[in-house]
Design an enzyme around this catalytic site. Structure first.
Site, PDB file in Angstrom:
ATOM      1  N   ASP A 247       0.847  -1.184   0.000  1.00 28.72           N
ATOM      2  CA  ASP A 247       0.000   0.000   0.000  1.00 28.72           C
ATOM      3  C   ASP A 247       0.889   1.241   0.000  1.00 28.72           C
ATOM      4  O   ASP A 247       2.104   1.139   0.190  1.00 28.72           O
ATOM      5  CB  ASP A 247      -0.879  -0.057   1.263  1.00 28.72           C
ATOM      6  CG  ASP A 247      -1.892   1.058   1.283  1.00 28.72           C
ATOM      7  OD1 ASP A 247      -2.299   1.515   0.207  1.00 28.72           O
ATOM      8  OD2 ASP A 247      -2.284   1.480   2.399  1.00 28.72           O
TER       9      ASP A 247
ATOM     10  N   GLU B 106       2.557   4.804  -4.092  1.00 28.61           N
ATOM     11  CA  GLU B 106       2.531   5.730  -5.255  1.00 28.61           C
ATOM     12  C   GLU B 106       3.884   6.406  -5.479  1.00 28.61           C
ATOM     13  O   GLU B 106       4.184   6.683  -6.626  1.00 28.61           O
ATOM     14  CB  GLU B 106       1.425   6.771  -5.039  1.00 28.61           C
ATOM     15  CG  GLU B 106       0.024   6.181  -5.167  1.00 28.61           C
ATOM     16  CD  GLU B 106      -0.350   5.239  -4.024  1.00 28.61           C
ATOM     17  OE1 GLU B 106       0.157   5.441  -2.905  1.00 28.61           O
ATOM     18  OE2 GLU B 106      -1.120   4.302  -4.250  1.00 28.61           O
TER      19      GLU B 106
ATOM     20  N   ASP C 224      -8.922   3.873  -2.033  1.00 27.57           N
ATOM     21  CA  ASP C 224      -9.806   4.356  -0.964  1.00 27.57           C
ATOM     22  C   ASP C 224     -11.102   4.968  -1.503  1.00 27.57           C
ATOM     23  O   ASP C 224     -11.256   6.184  -1.602  1.00 27.57           O
ATOM     24  CB  ASP C 224      -9.067   5.385  -0.105  1.00 27.57           C
ATOM     25  CG  ASP C 224      -7.908   4.762   0.647  1.00 27.57           C
ATOM     26  OD1 ASP C 224      -7.869   3.513   0.735  1.00 27.57           O
ATOM     27  OD2 ASP C 224      -7.051   5.507   1.147  1.00 27.57           O
TER      28      ASP C 224
HETATM   29  C1  GLC Z   1      -4.532   3.408   2.903  1.00 31.93           C
HETATM   30  C2  GLC Z   1      -5.055   2.204   2.146  1.00 31.93           C
HETATM   31  C3  GLC Z   1      -6.085   1.489   2.986  1.00 31.93           C
HETATM   32  C4  GLC Z   1      -5.453   1.105   4.327  1.00 31.93           C
HETATM   33  C5  GLC Z   1      -4.919   2.335   5.027  1.00 31.93           C
HETATM   34  C6  GLC Z   1      -4.173   1.989   6.298  1.00 31.93           C
HETATM   35  O1  GLC Z   1      -5.523   4.360   3.045  1.00 31.93           O
HETATM   36  O2  GLC Z   1      -5.564   2.533   0.893  1.00 31.93           O
HETATM   37  O3  GLC Z   1      -6.563   0.361   2.304  1.00 31.93           O
HETATM   38  O4  GLC Z   1      -6.405   0.490   5.133  1.00 31.93           O
HETATM   39  O5  GLC Z   1      -4.024   3.021   4.166  1.00 31.93           O
HETATM   40  O6  GLC Z   1      -3.122   1.125   6.065  1.00 31.93           O
END
Ligand code: GLC
Length: 799
Positions: A407, A410, A485
């Site tokens: 995650d 980017e 998200d």
């Molecule tokens: C980001 C991710 C989400 C995750 C969060 C905490 O917002 O997109 O899926 O739960 O980070 O790790």
């Protein structure tokens, strides 16, 4: 004072006339009077690569997107010339290159129709700020031309009239039209006159695409640096275009383990251990199938990757084992930011080995993410990827984690205006050193690739599972993905549907959304309707930010739980069907979901459709997109379709009202289809499957269906231990024949098929199985239209 009178803004510059032409095997080089060189490479009969330099010399040819496994070779390559153009002919295409200015026009080699033509064609602007060029391309658009593709854009399927940017971005709670999002997939498909072609602009800088937005009949694309380097991919079938693009940028390196196609449950975050176990136990108690449970950032010690919070998870190995004993695979999140902490081994190793990204003038790239201030590994360095892959040894080999979730790659940086690295950050780019302007869009891809390498190594002999948020073209070779998200709203259900279809059309089929929405909280109805859609997405996971309440299947009362269970059970029944679709994707690049336009591009009704899609090859699905619905109007594509719930046959090519109360949704099966089903299991592998159901839908005429099986994990299938059954169905007025051909060396543990017959227009009296005749009444199961046959039958005749 120094005044530089030489530096003037020159505006758009264009190639001038071609002064030389040379052919070198598959590449034709054209040089112009003003030192532009155009290389046209014939990759395949239907794929041409166009590459331009404005300085007479090309940079080293390097791409993260193009796979070394891409098919190459053509049947024909002929180059001729007349007074004003060169003419390149392959078995599929004719391409004209204008001698005056290098502009191209591409025609279908068979019927000579014009497919795609440069308007201004290639041009560029010198960039005094960064050096290099802003490279640009414009092409003319045909009347009624439609455009598709481009990855995760949250807009209507047809992109016409819109403009986009590709710059992977953390886009919390995005909306319809937000651009850019998490992925950069600079590939689009044009469709006009019943013919489709694709353009893949393999340039990792920030790219833009304009589909008749600025000028009514012009499509253009440009990049803030790098080369004008694009592939033209001809169909004329859209499915061919997608398959060829996927071949070029890569299919998944292996089949996913079957459990990864099961249902996944996630939340930010399940902790401590007792909470994780409670959730898991509740799935089993309520008999809602589930294969995977996720640990979000709170499992770590202060958000340090590759550590555990020992207060919440005192004995992770034991917990993971106990979960595994109950059929749950544990998946953990790993982000790129490494906490600056001299006591933290990963940080220390990274520092000692010089693995972190640096700014142009030397200092480390420091940015704030969950752990506070962090440094970031330069995943574009192969040595760093190797190091990173080895960090997974303990998690996977010792603790028993079965998948990793990448995650924030980017990369996302908090509290800075651009939400990412500044442009000047330096990257190795596999030895082609560059700034973040060029590496940004591939950073997440290279992180996921490194993670994949680790999982592959340490999960062996099982298959790896990785999921990533950021991606560039080609990332599908390594990992699954989700759409980031999103929000718990009806509009987002619509967006999730389109994004999944669009990703599939963009070569990336292993995709799903946060079911129910990540931000905010759905009500029970929205959650149930989203599950109905989500079970038809290749990746199927509920996830939520957690601070708005619970989002487990039982969080909304018994009615909702029952509907959710019913649909997750349906997914588990359809696993062999989905697995077969996945095999076609991994083997041939056929997208798992097909937007209606991809399914039937010759029917103009499909060109603007968003909601309806084909799941696999034979199942038509359309989600309910609004509250209090008892059904909806939807477009049924051409052909005859069986209502999945009632077996009523409807004729396609028209819009129809379809009943779909809260516990149902519009699902249709193509006539002539043979759909394989497994029994419901609470997790993959819970039961030994001793019988597989084949649902056979009568058709007057012919239809063929496939069923792919293997050991559901491991690599034996690559050595030929798979089973591919191809069923040919032929329906006549009072008879139906089914022939089976099997290839592959895998012998599935089940012995029999239970055959369910749907929609027969005649009363069945006799059945011949491999020439042996039975009275139907004697072999029927429970007096229904079912009977049992040996799995290796070669022919069934139903009379
Ligand atoms: C980001 C991710 C989400 C995750 C969060 C905490 O917002 O997109 O899926 O739960 O980070 O790790």
């Amino acid at each position: 004072m120094i005044l530089n009178t030489e530096l003037e803004y020159k505006g758009n510059l264009f190639p001038s006339k071609i002064i030389s032409y040379k052919k070198n095997l598959d590449t034709l080089a054209f040089t112009t009077d003003n030192n532009v060189v155009l290389h046209v490479t014939v990759v395949r009969d239907s794929v041409l690569r166009f590459r331009y330099t404005t300085t007479g010399i090309f940079e080293k040819d390097f791409s993260y997107a193009i796979t070394k496994y891409a098919s190459r070779g053509y049947n024909l390559l002929e180059v001729t010339e007349d007074e004003d153009k060169y003419i390149i002919t392959t078995a599929k295409l004719i391409c004209h290159i204008s001698k005056a200015d290098t502009r191209s026009a591409i025609f279908d080699a068979i019927d000579k129709s014009l497919i795609c033509e440069d308007e201004l064609g290639f041009h560029w602007e010198e960039s005094y700020e960064f050096g290099g060029d802003v490279v640009k391309m414009t092409k003319t658009s045909h009347t009624s031309e439609a455009y598709y593709g481009l990855g995760d854009k949250p807009v209507d399927n047809n992109l016409k009239g819109k403009r986009f940017e590709n710059w992977v971005t953390d886009s919390y709670a995005y909306t319809k039209e937000t651009d850019p999002l998490y992925k950069a997939i600079p590939f689009y498909i044009g469709l006009h006159s019943k013919k489709a072609y694709g353009v893949f602009f393999d340039n990792t800088f920030k790219t833009n695409f304009d589909f008749c937005h600025e000028r009514r009949n012009i499509t253009s694309f440009w990049a803030q640096g790098g080369e004008m380097n694009y592939y033209f991919i001809y169909g004329p079938d859209m499915s061919e275009v997608v398959a060829n693009y996927t071949d070029l940028t890569g299919k998944p390196h292996e089949m996913p383990a079957l459990w990864t196609l099961g249902y996944h449950q996630c939340k930010w975050s399940y902790y401590p251990e007792s909470n994780v176990k409670e959730i898991a136990a509740k799935f089993r108690k309520l008999k809602i199938p589930c294969d995977a449970i996720y640990l979000d950032i709170d499992y770590m010690d202060g958000f340090r990757c590759f550590t555990w919070n020992k207060e919440y998870f005192p004995d992770p190995k034991k917990m993971v084992k106990e979960l595994a004993d109950d059929g749950f695979k544990t998946i953990v999140i790993i982000d790129p930011g490494i906490k600056i902490d001299p006591e933290y081994p990963v940080y220390k190793e990274g520092l000692e080995n010089d693995y972190f990204c640096k700014r142009a003038d030397g200092p480390y790239m420091k940015g704030k993410v969950w752990p506070g201030e962090c440094y970031f590994p330069d995943f574009t360095n192969p040595e760093v990827r190797e190091w990173w892959s080895n960090l997974f040894q303990e998690l996977v080999e010792d603790i028993g984690v079965k998948g990793v979730w990448n995650d924030m790659n980017e990369p996302a940086v908090m509290d800075v205006p651009g939400k990412t690295f500044p442009d000047d950050v330096r990257h190795n780019y596999d030895g082609n050193r560059c700034s973040h302007r060029k590496a940004h869009n591939v950073y997440g891809m290279q992180m996921a690739r490194a993670t994949y390498q680790g999982l592959k190594k340490f999960s062996y002999p099982k298959r790896p599972f990785v999921i990533t948020r950021a991606a560039y073209s080609g990332t599908q070779r390594y990992t699954s993905s989700w759409t980031g998200d999103n929000v718990a709203s009806w509009e987002h259900l619509i967006i999730a549907n389109i994004q999944a279809q669009r990703m599939c059309m963009s070569g990336y089929s292993f995709i799903g959304s946060d079911i129910g929405g990540f931000a905010e909280q759905p009500n029970g109805e929205l959650y149930a309707r989203w599950i109905q859609l989500g079970v038809f997405h290749p990746f199927c996971r509920t996830h939520s930010s957690g601070d708005h309440g619970d989002q487990e299947p039982w969080a909304f009362g018994t009615n909702v739980t029952n509907v959710v269970r019913k649909f997750i059970e349906l997914r588990y029944q359809l696993l062999p069907y989905l697995y077969t679709a996945f095999w076609r994707y991994a083997n041939e690049g056929v997208p798992i979901l097909k937007s209606l336009v991809l399914y039937d591009q010759n029917d103009p009704q499909t060109h603007y459709r968003n909601d309806e899609f084909i799941f696999g090859e034979k199942i038509l699905v359309c989600p309910i997109n609004e509250p209090n619905a008892k059904g909806r109007r939807m477009y049924i594509p051409r052909g005859n379709w069986y209502n999945f719930w009632t077996d009523e046959v409807v004729e396609g090519g028209q819009e129809l009202w379809v009943d779909a109360d809260f516990d149902s949704m519009p699902i249709f099966v193509k006539e002539g289809a043979i759909i394989p089903k497994y029994p419901v299991q609470q997790y993959v592998g819970e039961k030994t499957i001793d019988e597989v159901v084949l649902d056979i839908y009568y058709k007057f005429g012919k239809e063929s269906s496939l069923v792919f099986e293997d050991a559901h994990d491991g690599y034996d299938y690559i050595k030929g231990r798979y089973s591919l059954r191809s069923f040919n169905l032929l329906g006549e007025e009072t008879e139906l024949y089914i022939q089976q051909h099997k290839s592959g060396k895998y012998n599935a543990p089940f012995e029999t098929f239970k055959i369910n017959l749907h929609g027969f227009p005649f009363k069945i009296s006799k059945i011949k199985i491999d020439k042996e005749e039975f009275l139907f009444d004697d072999i029927k199961v429970n007096s229904s239209n079912s009977f049992v046959v040996n799995k290796d039958f070669t022919e069934i005749q139903i009379m």
